[in-house]
Design a protein around this motif. Structure first.
Motif, PDB file in Angstrom:
ATOM      1  N   GLU A  83       0.831  -1.203   0.000  1.00  0.00           N
ATOM      2  CA  GLU A  83       0.000   0.000   0.000  1.00  0.00           C
ATOM      3  C   GLU A  83       0.865   1.253   0.000  1.00  0.00           C
ATOM      4  OE1 GLU A  83      -3.914  -1.891   2.286  1.00  0.00           O
ATOM      5  OE2 GLU A  83      -2.458  -0.674   3.407  1.00  0.00           O
ATOM      6  N   SER A  89      -4.094   0.128  -3.501  1.00  0.00           N
ATOM      7  CA  SER A  89      -4.586   1.140  -2.568  1.00  0.00           C
ATOM      8  C   SER A  89      -5.139   0.473  -1.316  1.00  0.00           C
ATOM      9  CB  SER A  89      -5.668   1.998  -3.230  1.00  0.00           C
ATOM     10  OG  SER A  89      -6.730   1.203  -3.710  1.00  0.00           O
ATOM     11  N   ASN A  90      -5.691  -0.714  -1.493  1.00  0.00           N
ATOM     12  CA  ASN A  90      -6.179  -1.516  -0.367  1.00  0.00           C
ATOM     13  C   ASN A  90      -5.988  -2.988  -0.697  1.00  0.00           C
ATOM     14  OD1 ASN A  90      -8.351   0.947  -0.626  1.00  0.00           O
ATOM     15  ND2 ASN A  90      -7.788   0.544   1.513  1.00  0.00           N
ATOM     16  N   THR A 300      -7.934  -7.072  -3.765  1.00  0.00           N
ATOM     17  CA  THR A 300      -7.194  -5.815  -3.876  1.00  0.00           C
ATOM     18  C   THR A 300      -8.003  -4.742  -4.593  1.00  0.00           C
ATOM     19  OG1 THR A 300      -6.161  -6.249  -6.049  1.00  0.00           O
ATOM     20  CG2 THR A 300      -5.056  -7.149  -4.100  1.00  0.00           C
TER      21      THR A 300
END
Length: 331
Positions: A83, A89-90, A300
């Motif tokens: 990240e 991003s996640n 993800t």
């Protein structure tokens, strides 16, 4: 519910409409099981090595499995690094050892869009019907091509011909092995809405009722789908093995299996959803580590699908390496 309406809801669901999956396996065989952390009683591995029917289980909370604490910390650090470098991003991860129920998670309750991973549910529904009606799988259905997602190469080796008829069995194979959306469409056209709804209901998968929420399932929740197959607790043993055999033939190899030893079999399904500049890429399945098969689900969000695929590979490799050391030290 009409076929047209159900088809619409299911297709939209693949884009990520809200439903809940809270199903837990709670099967007791014979007398009540004694209280034991993570204890699972199984019938024994089948000759194929793909299925080990469940007879009874008691699963502890994540905090009960302190022996996995170091593995979790290393996976948390890896996700933090991914990240921090904008690879994702996640990211969320859920890990479960299938023969004794020990598990750990990192952001395992965060919600994502399942997308094509729900094709596994369509397969399960057809196979459940085929238990009592084997001829269903030989039924011929017209294949009509639609645009498949060009964002990722699933390694398709065999293409079906638009306008030709194919058996339900063949269409299921293409839907799972190649994530063929046209095969999915043909299967939905030919489906019995009541039977599909029955499968979703039995697995505590709610049909969509709200278009406002796109992220609707977690890595931990999705584990129930593969656990039913490994345990042969919804489909019978033959059909569970058939399903896992197809899932082990998927041509999508740039996720979980990419950096694992080539002699390790993986039965898995990926999902992808792209909205504007945001992409979700997931891969979930069973890794058949000798004598210690485990379920791994990695979900993800990000802006670069290639980086997300590499992140899944790295997390899968780290999980395997950590478990390899753990299992060898346990002996």
């Amino acid at each position: 519910m009409s076929r047209i309406l159900l088809k619409f809801l299911l297709i939209v669901l693949f884009g990520g409409l809200m439903f809940g999956l809270g199903w837990q396996l709670r099967i007791t065989y014979g007398s009540e099981l004694k209280t034991a952390r993570g204890r699972i009683i199984r019938q024994g591995i089948t000759p194929s090595g793909l299925v080990n029917p469940l007879l009874g289980c008691e699963i502890g909370d994540q905090d009960d499995f302190q022996e996995l604490k170091l593995i979790k910390e290393n996976l948390e650090k890896k996700i933090h690094d991914l990240e921090a470098t904008n690879s994702v991003s996640n990211a969320s991860l859920y890990l479960r050892t299938l023969n004794n129920g020990r598990w750990l998670g990192v952001n395992e309750d965060a919600l994502y869009a399942p997308a094509s991973m729900l094709k596994v549910i369509i397969m399960i529904s057809y196979f459940k019907q085929a238990e009592n009606n084997p001829a269903l799988l030989t039924k011929q259905v017209i294949y009509t091509s639609i645009d498949n997602d060009p964002e990722i190469n699933v390694g398709e080796k065999e293409r079906l011909t638009t306008g030709n008829k194919y058996s339900i069995d063949k269409l299921i194979e293409h839907m799972i092995a190649y994530s063929d959306n046209a095969a999915l469409n043909a299967l939905l056209d030919s489906s019995d809405p009541a039977k599909l709804e029955e499968t979703f209901t039995t697995l505590n998968l709610a049909l969509p009722k709200n278009t406002d929420v796109l992220d609707d399932i977690s890595a931990k929740q999705y584990s129930a789908v593969f656990r039913t197959l490994y345990s042969a607790s919804y489909l019978n043993t033959d059909m569970s093995e058939k399903a896992l055999r197809l899932l082990s033939k998927t041509t999508f190899q740039i996720g979980i299996p990419a950096q694992l030893p080539t002699d390790i079999s993986v039965a898995h399904k990926f999902g992808i959803r792209k909205v504007n500049q945001s992409t979700e890429l997931h891969d979930c399945g069973i890794i058949y580590y000798p004598e210690h098969p485990y379920f791994l689900c990695i979900m993800t969000k990000g802006a670069n699908i290639q980086k997300q695929a590499l992140a899944i590979q790295e997390l899968s490799k780290l999980t395997y390496t950590e478990l390899d050391t753990f299992f060898k030290n346990e002996k």
